[in-house]
Design an enzyme around this catalytic site. Structure first.
Site, PDB file in Angstrom:
ATOM      1  N   VAL A 122       0.866  -1.183   0.000  1.00  9.67           N
ATOM      2  CA  VAL A 122       0.000   0.000   0.000  1.00  9.67           C
ATOM      3  C   VAL A 122       0.899   1.227   0.000  1.00  9.67           C
ATOM      4  O   VAL A 122       2.055   1.176   0.442  1.00  9.67           O
ATOM      5  CB  VAL A 122      -0.946   0.020   1.220  1.00  9.67           C
ATOM      6  CG1 VAL A 122      -1.985  -1.075   1.099  1.00  9.67           C
ATOM      7  CG2 VAL A 122      -0.178  -0.124   2.517  1.00  9.67           C
ATOM      8  N   SER A 123       0.376   2.341  -0.499  1.00 12.07           N
ATOM      9  CA  SER A 123       1.208   3.517  -0.726  1.00 12.07           C
ATOM     10  C   SER A 123       1.501   4.314   0.531  1.00 12.07           C
ATOM     11  O   SER A 123       2.437   5.094   0.560  1.00 12.07           O
ATOM     12  CB  SER A 123       0.545   4.432  -1.768  1.00 12.07           C
ATOM     13  OG  SER A 123       0.425   3.752  -3.005  1.00 12.07           O
ATOM     14  N   SER A 124       0.716   4.167   1.570  1.00 12.25           N
ATOM     15  CA  SER A 124       0.956   4.920   2.796  1.00 12.25           C
ATOM     16  C   SER A 124       0.444   4.127   3.977  1.00 12.25           C
ATOM     17  O   SER A 124      -0.312   3.163   3.831  1.00 12.25           O
ATOM     18  CB  SER A 124       0.285   6.290   2.741  1.00 12.25           C
ATOM     19  OG  SER A 124      -1.125   6.156   2.797  1.00 12.25           O
TER      20      SER A 124
END
Length: 316
Positions: free
Chosen positions: A8-10
């Site tokens: 996931v990106s963050s």
């Protein structure tokens, strides 16, 4: 054995959807690796970890292709490395399974797109450079060393009292930067008052005295000063791709007469700055921001820590 990878990106994003999908596909919880990383240059320690754990006959399972690769080119590089190691790739949402002919064909189409992307980038870069030159501008990155620093490095090297690694440490740059600026072919060094102690080769099992003669090309120095240089050069381990097995590493030492052509990439311990130098395909991959799988495996097998920090056996 099945291994899963999710990203996931963050930290605010919920990875549960990917993790649940991997579990339904038969991946055990202990074999699911999750990264919280966004952007093409973000560190992905869990991806490095799962690639290190994979063995021939295993399958890497992901939910979507964009969860695995930083770019199309990176994705194709990873796919090629997995195939060479006998590892299959399964992409759940896009129905790709490289253990089948259809899945291999679908993944192969990506390589065509990657090659097209590379050619477009090259063409656009050439056009941009040509336009810049027409306006009188010079391209390229600014040099890491000033003219005075380059001259100092050359004087230190010619004097014979310092190795390239020591000069690089003084100037706070990688060894490959110093190698790129030194004129090592026409050195007229004088013998130092005291013979310097040769550096110890990286990751050697026992301390040995480095030979005067280059084991790769057979060159033997004719003076004490040149021998001091050569021992320092031979203390550096150069990692080459094994032409007979792309998934393994060949370790060689080089003197100034047989030093590999660029590109080169310095793998440096974050504490002491020591480590091997990558060349050829390994260097090309590392220069794009990815530590080659075979190199990572070699480092781990030699006692290095790869994630979260790159540490040599003496500083791990």
């Amino acid at each position: 054995m099945l291994f899963g990878y999710a990203r996931v990106s963050s930290a605010d994003q919920n990875p549960a959807h990917q993790v649940d999908a991997l579990a339904r596909a038969g991946v055990g919880a202990e074999n699911i690796h999750l990264d919280h990383a966004g952007g093409a240059k973000a560190s992905r320690p869990q991806l490095d970890a799962v690639l290190t754990r994979l063995r021939s006959g295993d399958t890497l399972v992901i939910t979507r292709l964009d969860r695995l690769g930083r770019s199309v080119l990176h994705l194709i590089t990873l796919g090629a490395q997995l195939r060479e190691r006998g590892i299959e790739l399964k992409v759940l949402e896009q129905g790709i399974d490289t253990s089948t002919a259809e899945g291999r064909a679908m993944f192969g189409m990506l390589s065509v797109l990657a090659e097209l992307q590379r050619e477009l980038i090259v063409a656009n870069t050439r056009d941009g450079l040509a336009a810049a030159r027409a306006r009188g501008r010079k391209g390229g990155r600014p040099p890491k060393l000033s003219d005075d620093q380059i001259a100092l490095a050359q004087r230190l090297y010619d004097a014979g009292g310092n190795t390239v690694a020591q000069i690089a440490a003084m100037l706070n740059v990688p060894r490959t930067t110093v190698y790129g600026h030194l004129d090592t072919k026409n050195t007229t060094a004088q013998a130092p008052a005291e013979r310097p102690t040769a550096e110890t080769p990286v990751n050697t099992v026992a301390e040995v005295r480095l030979p005067r003669t280059c084991p790769t090309c057979g060159y033997e120095p004719s003076t004490r000063a040149e021998a001091a240089h050569q021992r320092g050069d031979l203390a550096v381990a150069w990692l080459h791709t094994n032409v007979d097995d792309q998934g393994s590493v060949v370790i060689q030492s080089h003197c100034r007469h047989c030093e590999p052509e660029p590109p080169a990439f310095d793998v440096a311990c974050e504490v002491c700055g020591d480590g091997p130098i990558l060349t050829g395909i390994f260097a090309e991959v590392a220069c794009r921001g990815d530590l080659p799988v075979a190199v990572a495996q070699w480092l781990v097998g030699s006692g290095w820590t790869v994630t979260p920090s790159l540490l040599c056996p003496d500083n791990r």
